[in-house]
Design a protein around this motif. Structure first.
Motif: not given
Lengths: 337, 337
Positions: B244-247, B255, B316-319
């Motif tokens: 999961n991108e957001s994690s 960054s 799974e991307t953030a969007i």
């Protein structure tokens, strides 16, 4: 392979690194442990004390009469392990390659490593490849490290020489060192001058069978040659060593090249020879074992350990004088191995 | 030392080689096995399977925020051994030094190696130093090889991931890779950007105590980064991995630098992080152990192993989209480690 030459991406850890490993290294080295490609090679439980050794090879040129950097790197570490009386079993190979290096040359060198490993009965189970930009390294450097296990309670090390022991040399001096110099100077002096690069572990096993309690010290006289190794043994043992100039074996062609270039063969590198310090009672038996083996055909007793001049090596010269043989002071030959 | 810089004779095997070993290496590494200076280090008998690993370090620059090539070389091999579940104990060090290299810099790097070894609880018991002429190598390369022993019947390797397992990452991504790039580009972007170079064997030991049967795979995402290592695990295990991108944890300064330079932190090198594939039932316990340790303070679960898309890593991307995460194709950064 998609490329003819090594590019930086072959060292990136990504797809091209994997291609290099899978198309060149794995088929050549061909063993299950390496093929798992884990971060470490996992080796089954072994009995006894372990010998562990490392050596980096930066020889120039990479290819020379009698071998190339690949078999040299395997034989060098196999021999270092064997000199403790251990049976070498597993090696690692760490390559640093200059961008632009020919893949064909790499394949030839890897094939030589694999052949040398097979001949010595060892497996190359761990590896690493780095690529550096053009000019950051000269073509190719190889590190090999290795492990082997010592049978029983053998204690073979440089500190064990005792007054009265015999000093054996397994064959002619300076073949490797003079071959490299011959190549590098573009002399191509004689077809007979070629490297003695060879694995000595089989020979050591046979010596140990013949005289399990009589072998005190084993050393392979690589960089620094016979003179430097004898000095190391004399220092570590706190004993003197006396050698006889007339008994020192040097191939005629090599001796000629040494004279031409002003190199003392006592200080030139060997890559398939060993010095053995042996209990006098066993010397003949060990010599016989050596001479039965093609790798020890020219073996001879070159001197003895003495209670006199502890820590020093003294040579009886051919004309009847005596002189101190020091450790190598200047480096006669950079990048000899 | 008689010289301020390294000369060819420091690699000759003769007197200057001995001076270098005795004045710099032996006092720093300080152990009886190395001090015997035999061709092999002889190590007492150990129980169980052995892990054996090798890695060459060619990082440029040699000194960087958070470390230098010396501690990097020790930590890198310690970590490779620890990732098989083994307890690392003994290391070798093979140095290739360019003629003209400053002895002061060498002393600083050897001191860092010694400090890193002490911190990791390993001994540097075997070594080799070669010197090559100016221009034949860029300053200094270090190979470390190492051995460790596996406790009991642990089976931790890349082929063990199973559908349902959790994917843990022990902290932020890309710190080492972006530090090197930052230095090399002369950006000096932010004081907060520094290498994460660290030995992870202590952390691994605590994870194994907490969940001896629940840890299936351990890998340190160095060259090629988290994305490449996850692909290797997916391929070896024949399972899919979903992240999961957001994690995904990335330090803010790192960054920012990644965005500026167009580098994906998923592919940038780490030198003090590990990926653990863990039985779901143990995931919380392992996460708690990680977070108690300064080296795992930012640990998190970044995804899971799936029965879907075997051999592939999907994010799974953030969007809210999904994309395939490939192995590194181009080398983003040569000489990163």
């Amino acid at each position: 392979m998609k490329n003819d030459t090594i590019v930086l991406d072959h060292g990136s850890g990504g797809l091209l690194s994997h291609e290099l490993t899978e198309k060149i290294m794995l088929p050549a080295f061909d063993n299950d442990v390496l093929s798992r490609l884990d971060d470490s090679a996992v080796i089954e439980s072994q009995k006894g004390r372990m010998a562990f050794s490392t050596d980096s090879f930066v020889v120039d040129p990479l290819f020379f009469p009698g071998g190339n950097i690949g078999d040299l790197a395997v034989n060098g570490t196999v021999n270092d392990i064997a000199m403790s009386g251990a049976v070498p079993l597993y090696l690692s190979a760490g390559l640093i390659i200059e961008e632009g290096f020919a893949i064909r040359d790499l394949e030839a060198i890897i094939a030589s490593m694999a052949a040398a490993a097979r001949q010595a009965g060892v497996s190359i189970v761990a590896g690493d490849t780095k690529v550096v930009p053009r000019g950051a390294a000269d073509k190719l450097f190889i590190n090999t490290s290795g492990v082997g296990w010592i049978v029983g309670d053998l204690e073979i090390n440089a500190a064990n020489a005792r007054a009265g022991d015999c000093v054996l040399l397994s064959g002619t001096m300076a073949d490797h060192g003079m071959t490299i110099l011959n190549q590098r100077e573009g002399l191509t002096f004689d077809a007979d001058v070629k490297s003695d690069s060879a694995a000595l572990n089989g020979l050591v096993a046979r010596m140990l069978s013949a005289a399990p309690d009589g072998i005190r010290v084993l050393r392979d006289p690589t960089r620094g040659g016979v003179a430097t190794v004898l000095n190391e043994i004399a220092l570590a043992s706190g004993a003197g060593i006396q050698i006889n100039e007339s008994s020192l074996p040097v191939r005629k062609s090599v001796s000629g090249l040494c004279e031409l270039l002003g190199i003392d063969p006592l200080y030139a590198a060997n890559e398939g020879k060993l010095i053995a310090i042996v209990d006098r009672a066993c010397a003949d038996a060990v010599l016989a074992v050596l001479r039965q083996d093609p790798l020890g055909a020219d073996a001879c007793i070159i001197g003895q350990v003495t209670a006199d001049h502890p820590g020093r090596v003294v040579m009886e010269t051919a004309i009847g004088g005596r002189r101190i043989v020091d450790m190598l002071i200047g480096g006669q030959l950079p990048r000899i191995c």
